[in-house]
Design a protein around this motif. Structure first.
Motif, short mmCIF file in Angstrom:
data_model
loop_
_atom_site.label_atom_id
_atom_site.label_comp_id
_atom_site.label_asym_id
_atom_site.label_seq_id
_atom_site.Cartn_x
_atom_site.Cartn_y
_atom_site.Cartn_z
N GLY A 175 0.79 -1.22 0.00
CA GLY A 175 0.00 0.00 0.00
C GLY A 175 0.82 1.27 0.00
N LEU A 176 2.11 1.15 0.07
CA LEU A 176 3.03 2.28 0.02
C LEU A 176 3.80 2.23 -1.29
N PRO A 177 4.35 3.35 -1.75
CA PRO A 177 5.16 3.30 -2.96
C PRO A 177 6.31 2.30 -2.81
N ALA A 178 6.54 1.52 -3.84
CA ALA A 178 7.67 0.58 -3.82
C ALA A 178 8.98 1.36 -3.77
N LEU A 179 10.01 0.74 -3.25
CA LEU A 179 11.32 1.38 -3.26
C LEU A 179 11.71 1.69 -4.71
N GLY A 180 12.09 2.91 -4.97
CA GLY A 180 12.47 3.30 -6.31
C GLY A 180 11.32 3.75 -7.18
N GLU A 181 10.09 3.63 -6.69
CA GLU A 181 8.93 4.01 -7.51
C GLU A 181 8.93 5.51 -7.81
N ARG A 182 9.18 6.30 -6.80
CA ARG A 182 9.18 7.76 -7.02
C ARG A 182 10.33 8.16 -7.95
N ALA A 183 11.47 7.51 -7.80
CA ALA A 183 12.63 7.87 -8.62
C ALA A 183 12.42 7.52 -10.08
N SER A 184 11.49 6.60 -10.36
CA SER A 184 11.23 6.18 -11.74
C SER A 184 9.93 6.79 -12.27
N ALA A 185 9.51 7.90 -11.69
CA ALA A 185 8.22 8.50 -12.05
C ALA A 185 8.11 8.84 -13.53
N ASP A 186 9.25 9.09 -14.18
CA ASP A 186 9.21 9.45 -15.60
C ASP A 186 8.79 8.29 -16.48
N ARG A 187 8.83 7.06 -15.96
CA ARG A 187 8.47 5.87 -16.73
C ARG A 187 7.17 5.23 -16.23
N ILE A 188 6.50 5.89 -15.28
CA ILE A 188 5.32 5.29 -14.64
C ILE A 188 4.09 6.15 -14.88
N SER A 189 2.97 5.50 -15.24
CA SER A 189 1.69 6.17 -15.36
C SER A 189 0.69 5.48 -14.44
N TYR A 190 -0.20 6.27 -13.85
CA TYR A 190 -1.24 5.72 -12.98
C TYR A 190 -2.62 5.86 -13.63
N ARG A 191 -2.63 5.99 -14.93
CA ARG A 191 -3.86 6.14 -15.70
C ARG A 191 -3.82 5.21 -16.90
N VAL A 192 -4.99 4.81 -17.39
CA VAL A 192 -5.06 4.05 -18.63
C VAL A 192 -4.59 4.95 -19.77
N PRO A 193 -3.60 4.55 -20.53
CA PRO A 193 -3.06 5.44 -21.57
C PRO A 193 -4.07 5.73 -22.67
N ASP A 194 -4.09 6.98 -23.10
CA ASP A 194 -4.94 7.39 -24.21
C ASP A 194 -4.13 7.26 -25.49
N LEU A 195 -4.27 6.13 -26.16
CA LEU A 195 -3.45 5.84 -27.32
C LEU A 195 -3.92 6.57 -28.58
N ARG A 196 -4.95 7.40 -28.44
CA ARG A 196 -5.32 8.27 -29.56
C ARG A 196 -4.37 9.45 -29.66
N ASP A 197 -3.76 9.80 -28.55
CA ASP A 197 -2.83 10.93 -28.52
C ASP A 197 -1.50 10.49 -29.12
N PRO A 198 -1.01 11.18 -30.15
CA PRO A 198 0.22 10.74 -30.83
C PRO A 198 1.42 10.58 -29.89
#
Length: 462
Positions: A172-195
């Protein structure tokens, strides 16, 4: 609200936090009762959270996602209700209903204001003296950093849970390294219509954590991308915190809600076709980088995932209670929902179709005059209906207006929703950890349907 409070605060507005479906419905009911609402929205437009998933389609029809008091307020403006038998996307809901409603309310809706604190005027959480007679004070921050204090007779918090998604960590807490990898992580379903978003995932490996409707949707969308001309090499790794059983993909063809069943089958098809690999019993403990900068997930038991380029975390949502810290709330220690409501919505026992319609009695707190409504009232339970939120605010507003008989009367009858709460989803022991961590027994808000799916049937995810 007691008589002493009414004599000193009845000239003040009722502050509604959030200009989403439930918040705007609350405002409409307040206007209908002759009370003055003031809706505070952190986003720049009404329905900001709904617009965040505007590319996906609800399981519920237009007839199930508009509020009667709101329709009454809109009618003189020439607003035409969309066909009640059709199914809006989030964008449709925001543009064709929420924004017109906010426009009709006019300057009663203020956007770009983030609520930072709510308390009793001149009284912190500890002080008892004359507490119930004091108005509420609501602190807000403007986008430019300016601060403002607003005084209110009552507070209806309809801010939802969209802004606080669950983390990847299995505890229930961020995994170790999760915050540091924020540039590669999304918490939303990706909108693949957006180029730009499409380019981010096309031809790359993506890990998807979660087992609810949102995860199903992400897997189905990535599988469609893999089959497209620009998606060669796209692959998903599906991370499940539990094992795969007959209930993993929902009710399938037996689901009385065909779109939800089709969504689970689409996720299964993605796995069967080799567009996704399933990794089971994997509770993420850390997110690391390999020598090429790709992400490697490490489980609590020491297992390591294959490297991936992107991570999509879809582990449910939770309420932000930080700005309510000076109020005396009665919340269930497990679900973070009002104590009287929690037994009715426990996802280990209930689905959206078996939750009894409820109102002010279940939503009241030791702090009189403050109410959590809408998705936020459910805390970490995921099985919420828009119609439930509309009934909540009808009841709450009646109580604020002093009409206790109406407040305590149930005016909503919810239909059973098939296997949403049937034995088919509970063949195994209840899930470990938060009941909502993997999406719960029904589709969470929003209910997600892949593009091209046949017209859906009504469901929990409004």
């Amino acid at each position: 609200m007691n008589a002493a409070t009414a004599t000193t605060t009845d000239h003040l507005p009722v502050v509604v936090i959030g200009a989403g479906p439930t918040g705007l419905a609350a405002a409409a009911h307040l206007v209908d009762r002759g009370l003055e609402p003031l809706v505070l929205e952190a986003g720049e437009r009404a329905g900001a959270a709904v617009r965040g998933w505007g590319h996906v389609r609800l399981f519920s029809t237009w007839g199930e996602v508009t509020d009667p008091a709101a329709e009454k307020l809109l009618a003189p403006t020439g607003w035409v209700k969309p066909d009640p038998a059709t199914y809006p996307t989030g964008g449709d809901w925001a543009d064709r209903y929420l924004q017109p409603l906010a426009d009709t309310l006019g300057d009663r809706v203020r956007t770009g204001l983030r609520v930072t604190g709510v308390s009793r005027s001149g009284r912190d959480r500890i002080v008892d003296a004359d507490r119930g007679a004091r108005p509420f004070t609501v602190h807000v921050a403007h986008a430019d950093g300016r601060e403002e204090r607003i005084t209110a007779r009552a507070v209806i918090d309809a801010s939802g849970t969209w802004s606080t998604p669950g983390p990847a960590g299995g505890d229930g807490l961020p995994a170790l390294g999760e915050r540091a990898s924020a540039d590669r992580i999304s918490y939303r379903v990706p909108d693949l219509r957006d180029p730009a978003t499409r380019a981010r995932y096309a031809g790359r490996r993506t890990a998807v954590i979660g087992s609810g409707a949102s995860a199903f949707t992400a897997l189905a969308l990535l599988a469609e991308l893999a089959k497209s001309d620009d998606g060669a090499g796209t692959h998903a790794t599906w991370i499940l915190r539990r094992g795969i059983s007959g209930s993993t993909f929902g009710g399938g063809a037996a689901d009385q809600l065909p779109a939800r069943g089709a969504l689970g089958l689409a996720a299964k098809a993605a796995v069967d076709a080799g567009h996704a690999d399933a990794v089971t019993g994997f509770r993420t403990d850390a997110v690391e980088r390999d020598a090429e900068g790709r992400l490697v997930l490490v489980a609590e038991d020491g297992r390591r995932s294959d490297p991936v380029d992107e991570l999509v975390v879809l582990t449910g949502f939770r309420p932000d209670l930080t700005f309510l810290d000076e109020l005396r709330l009665g919340l269930d220690e497990r679900l973070q929902a009002p104590v009287a409501l929690a037994p009715l919505i426990d996802p280990n026992q209930h689905s959206c179709g078996t939750v009894y319609p409820h109102g002010v009695k279940e939503l009241s707190h030791p702090e009189e005059g403050v109410y959590l409504v809408g998705m936020k009232s459910y805390g970490r339970a995921p099985t919420f209906l828009a119609l439930t939120g509309y009934e909540q605010v009808r009841s709450v507003v009646a109580a604020i207006a002093g009409d206790r008989a109406s407040a305590e009367r149930v005016e909503l009858v919810l239909p059973e929703t098939g296997v949403c709460g049937g034995a088919g989803l509970f063949d195994e022991a209840p899930r470990e950890g938060s009941a909502s961590e993997d999406g719960g027994c029904c589709a969470p808000v929003p209910a997600l349907v892949p593009p091209g799916t046949a017209a859906p049937a009504p469901s929990c995810g409004s």
